[in-house]
Scaffold this motif. Sequence first.
Motif, mmCIF file in Angstrom:
data_model
loop_
_atom_site.group_PDB
_atom_site.id
_atom_site.type_symbol
_atom_site.label_atom_id
_atom_site.label_comp_id
_atom_site.label_asym_id
_atom_site.label_seq_id
_atom_site.Cartn_x
_atom_site.Cartn_y
_atom_site.Cartn_z
ATOM 1 N N TYR A 1 0.831 -1.195 0.000
ATOM 2 C CA TYR A 1 0.000 0.000 0.000
ATOM 3 C C TYR A 1 0.873 1.255 0.000
ATOM 4 O O TYR A 1 0.440 2.317 -0.453
ATOM 5 N N THR A 2 2.062 1.138 0.537
ATOM 6 C CA THR A 2 3.012 2.243 0.605
ATOM 7 C C THR A 2 4.410 1.666 0.707
ATOM 8 O O THR A 2 4.591 0.437 0.668
ATOM 9 N N THR A 3 5.397 2.533 0.853
ATOM 10 C CA THR A 3 6.790 2.084 0.935
ATOM 11 C C THR A 3 7.329 2.324 2.339
ATOM 12 O O THR A 3 6.790 3.135 3.103
ATOM 13 N N PHE A 4 8.410 1.645 2.653
ATOM 14 C CA PHE A 4 9.045 1.796 3.955
ATOM 15 C C PHE A 4 9.515 3.233 4.159
ATOM 16 O O PHE A 4 9.380 3.800 5.253
ATOM 17 N N ALA A 5 10.053 3.832 3.107
ATOM 18 C CA ALA A 5 10.538 5.212 3.207
ATOM 19 C C ALA A 5 9.401 6.168 3.553
ATOM 20 O O ALA A 5 9.561 7.084 4.382
ATOM 21 N N ASN A 6 8.250 5.963 2.935
ATOM 22 C CA ASN A 6 7.101 6.816 3.233
ATOM 23 C C ASN A 6 6.602 6.622 4.661
ATOM 24 O O ASN A 6 6.206 7.583 5.330
ATOM 25 N N VAL A 7 6.610 5.366 5.128
ATOM 26 C CA VAL A 7 6.184 5.094 6.512
ATOM 27 C C VAL A 7 7.096 5.818 7.495
ATOM 28 O O VAL A 7 6.635 6.449 8.454
ATOM 29 N N VAL A 8 8.407 5.736 7.248
ATOM 30 C CA VAL A 8 9.375 6.408 8.122
ATOM 31 C C VAL A 8 9.147 7.921 8.100
ATOM 32 O O VAL A 8 9.157 8.586 9.145
ATOM 33 N N LYS A 9 8.925 8.460 6.905
ATOM 34 C CA LYS A 9 8.725 9.907 6.775
ATOM 35 C C LYS A 9 7.478 10.359 7.533
ATOM 36 O O LYS A 9 7.525 11.311 8.318
ATOM 37 N N VAL A 10 6.349 9.665 7.298
ATOM 38 C CA VAL A 10 5.090 10.027 7.985
ATOM 39 C C VAL A 10 5.238 9.843 9.490
ATOM 40 O O VAL A 10 4.816 10.698 10.283
ATOM 41 N N GLY A 11 5.848 8.728 9.885
ATOM 42 C CA GLY A 11 6.007 8.448 11.302
ATOM 43 C C GLY A 11 6.894 9.461 12.003
ATOM 44 O O GLY A 11 6.581 9.911 13.120
ATOM 45 N N LEU A 12 7.986 9.842 11.365
ATOM 46 C CA LEU A 12 8.904 10.805 11.982
ATOM 47 C C LEU A 12 8.271 12.181 12.115
ATOM 48 O O LEU A 12 8.332 12.799 13.183
ATOM 49 N N VAL A 13 7.654 12.656 11.035
ATOM 50 C CA VAL A 13 7.063 13.997 11.078
ATOM 51 C C VAL A 13 5.940 14.052 12.111
ATOM 52 O O VAL A 13 5.911 14.938 12.979
ATOM 53 N N THR A 14 5.008 13.088 12.041
ATOM 54 C CA THR A 14 3.895 13.076 12.997
ATOM 55 C C THR A 14 4.390 12.828 14.409
ATOM 56 O O THR A 14 3.916 13.457 15.366
ATOM 57 N N GLY A 15 5.345 11.906 14.552
ATOM 58 C CA GLY A 15 5.846 11.574 15.875
ATOM 59 C C GLY A 15 6.537 12.738 16.553
ATOM 60 O O GLY A 15 6.275 13.026 17.733
ATOM 61 N N VAL A 16 7.387 13.430 15.830
ATOM 62 C CA VAL A 16 8.117 14.569 16.412
ATOM 63 C C VAL A 16 7.141 15.676 16.808
ATOM 64 O O VAL A 16 7.236 16.243 17.909
ATOM 65 N N LEU A 17 6.200 15.983 15.910
ATOM 66 C CA LEU A 17 5.226 17.032 16.219
ATOM 67 C C LEU A 17 4.351 16.644 17.414
ATOM 68 O O LEU A 17 4.052 17.474 18.285
ATOM 69 N N SER A 18 3.946 15.375 17.483
ATOM 70 C CA SER A 18 3.092 14.915 18.589
ATOM 71 C C SER A 18 3.849 14.929 19.908
ATOM 72 O O SER A 18 3.304 15.342 20.943
ATOM 73 N N ILE A 19 5.090 14.465 19.890
ATOM 74 C CA ILE A 19 5.903 14.486 21.114
ATOM 75 C C ILE A 19 6.115 15.913 21.580
ATOM 76 O O ILE A 19 5.989 16.224 22.781
ATOM 77 N N ALA A 20 6.423 16.803 20.643
ATOM 78 C CA ALA A 20 6.625 18.208 21.006
ATOM 79 C C ALA A 20 5.365 18.789 21.629
ATOM 80 O O ALA A 20 5.419 19.495 22.652
ATOM 81 N N ALA A 21 4.211 18.469 21.049
ATOM 82 C CA ALA A 21 2.952 19.010 21.567
ATOM 83 C C ALA A 21 2.671 18.523 22.981
ATOM 84 O O ALA A 21 2.367 19.323 23.879
ATOM 85 N N THR A 22 2.767 17.204 23.194
ATOM 86 C CA THR A 22 2.421 16.680 24.515
ATOM 87 C C THR A 22 3.441 17.085 25.567
ATOM 88 O O THR A 22 3.073 17.398 26.705
ATOM 89 N N VAL A 23 4.729 17.125 25.224
ATOM 90 C CA VAL A 23 5.742 17.515 26.205
ATOM 91 C C VAL A 23 5.582 18.984 26.586
ATOM 92 O O VAL A 23 5.620 19.343 27.772
ATOM 93 N N LEU A 24 5.389 19.853 25.596
ATOM 94 C CA LEU A 24 5.235 21.278 25.896
ATOM 95 C C LEU A 24 3.967 21.549 26.702
ATOM 96 O O LEU A 24 4.000 22.245 27.721
ATOM 97 N N VAL A 25 2.845 20.997 26.252
ATOM 98 C CA VAL A 25 1.565 21.261 26.928
ATOM 99 C C VAL A 25 1.542 20.652 28.320
ATOM 100 O O VAL A 25 1.198 21.312 29.310
#
Length: 523
Positions: free
Chosen positions: A210-234
Amino acid sequence: MSTSLDAVIFLTSWMYVSLAPYTKVEESFNLHATHDVLMYGIRRQSLDNYDHFVFPGAVPRTFIGSILLAWISRVGIRVALMATNFSDKMDVQVLVRLLLTSINASGLCLVRRAVSRRFGGPTGVLFVIFTCTQFHLPFWMGRTLPNMFALFPANVAIYFLVDRAANSARPSRKNVHRAIALLTFATIVFRAELILLLGPLVLQALIRRYTTFANVVKVGLVTGVLSIAATVLVDSYFWQRWPLWPELYGVYFNVVEGKSAQWGVSPFHAYFTSHLPKLLLSAAPLSALGAMLESRIRALLMPYIAFTLLISALSHKEWRFIIYVVPVFNIAAARGASWLVSRPKSKLFGRLSFLTVAAMIAANCAATFLLARSSFANYPGGAALYAFNQLFASEQNVHVHISNLAAQTGASLFLHSHAPPFLPGLDVGHPTGWVYNKTENLSMEALTASRQVTHLISEIPAISPAVMDSWSAIAIVDGFDGWRLDKNVGQAFRIGMFEGLKALGNALQMVRSEKLVIMRRKV
């Protein structure tokens, strides 16, 4: 038809909020966090008033869901103040829960639309029927558990995975990435156990290309970093602990240290043999039929079955940890039921198939009716404090101590109706000098000796005759204990058919007992 089906989902969830407006202790963190954001605001000097510093719970939880819910509720409160007789903080609690259940209902409506598109209109209709005739999902999705905040992104992820044409072999790459991003966010911010669902979904997406490993890593990293930043800051700000990632803390506490076992342990098979049957009711066997009939259903179910297997490795088990699988199993059940009801009615098998599905839906309704009735009667603390507020609304300088049972079964901050803080528009017509006291581990003797305490909401077993000279019982609140089967039904039939049928209608009787007593100090 589409709008009508969506309306059924919304109305079912609203009904449960209206009939059971109170909450239990497991809902209290997010409910009280929403209360505090609404009532005090989010400035630094306001945080000292927040309830979580007094009752922090075993592990910290995120404020993100509560902040978003409070901000949405502000709009709803303004509308309600203009349109209705909205005058009590308890009304705010109901509104907050109505908004949360509406958010989750909208997620289910999205799933229903995707099901209708991919599997056909009859399957979409049956999906709604099974969802609304079950108890746990409609009843609980308006309750402020962290799982119910995670439910909306989890359901939208299902929508993205299912929403495609009937003859489409795979979801679009964009939809797969959206589903991965939503589950990543929900895992990091709301409920860490969703990583056990995210893993199998990603693995399936890679195996089926359905997708590629590179795309999974890209989506996971971008969403993960933003989500971690949001929860840690808030959450570092609201808990005044830096750095704080609540879900990581919860994983360490519950999994690494194994302290979740303090709340009970269950065998490996409990989710499959106890919790799933309870959640799904008659949809359980029908979902198995749907999986046997269609490869599309098997592919959809596979990651969710894997999730249930993986989370079964954790010794502490609760049905709410797997609530996210219910919509997918309901899709499978709807597909199985759709096949059964579409059999030719000219043949005996077709007529029996139709009757079987009708009987299973009726059984759902009967079981849900009993579960709902018992749950409505299971919030004595909320009922007691609401009654207390009504009974003594004309009195000034009231200091009421609320017992532990009352606090755990519905006596939330929103029921502190006559004590500040008040929202603008709700700050008039209240008596003055009211104090709601939830100090724990105080004996009746200590409360009697404290002359500042004027009223009690006390547990019945805690009352001793030695202190009753100082208190007058004003009202008693009962609660649910169980169900009792009347064994005299057979004797009633011996008297006559009418008497027997009447007794049969009352054969299952609810057992209630006195739980709390409202008391006033004698002058």
